[in-house]
Design a protein around this motif. Sequence first.
Motif, short mmCIF file in Angstrom:
data_model
loop_
_atom_site.label_atom_id
_atom_site.label_comp_id
_atom_site.label_asym_id
_atom_site.label_seq_id
_atom_site.Cartn_x
_atom_site.Cartn_y
_atom_site.Cartn_z
N TYR A 45 3.24 23.54 -1.22
CA TYR A 45 4.66 23.85 -1.27
C TYR A 45 5.50 22.89 -0.43
O TYR A 45 6.43 23.29 0.24
N LYS A 46 5.13 21.61 -0.50
CA LYS A 46 5.92 20.56 0.15
C LYS A 46 6.46 19.59 -0.89
O LYS A 46 6.84 18.47 -0.57
N GLY A 47 6.46 19.98 -2.15
CA GLY A 47 7.04 19.15 -3.19
C GLY A 47 6.06 18.24 -3.90
O GLY A 47 6.34 17.76 -4.98
N ARG A 48 4.92 17.98 -3.33
CA ARG A 48 3.90 17.14 -3.95
C ARG A 48 2.54 17.79 -3.77
O ARG A 48 2.29 18.42 -2.74
#
Length: 109
Positions: A45-48
């Motif tokens: 859940y940090k975008g990547r």
Amino acid sequence: MTEKDYLAWLAVKQVVAFTLRHQGSFTYAEVRQYLRDPSLKLAGYKGRPMNFRPWNQQLRQPIILTSESALISMSPIEGFLHPTFHTDTLGYDEPESACRLTDNQGELL
């Protein structure tokens, strides 16, 4: 949530994800193989998606730079990307690092 809290949550989340995919019993070696699979995409859940470097087992993850009220940047930044794994752009890469996670016989773990 502190860094330790986040990493503990992520570790438990991945072991639970593995157990939900494998009905019945399984071995430590099977869990280890699952976590080391280069195609593994951890939802941190940090975008990547994240995964582990095969040569030293470090977690590949983006670095988020924030202020008290805003997201400033998420590294790695476009234009400075590693050719294989974007999150390997930060820090030393395999050829430049002497860090290897090995067992007592010197074999890569």
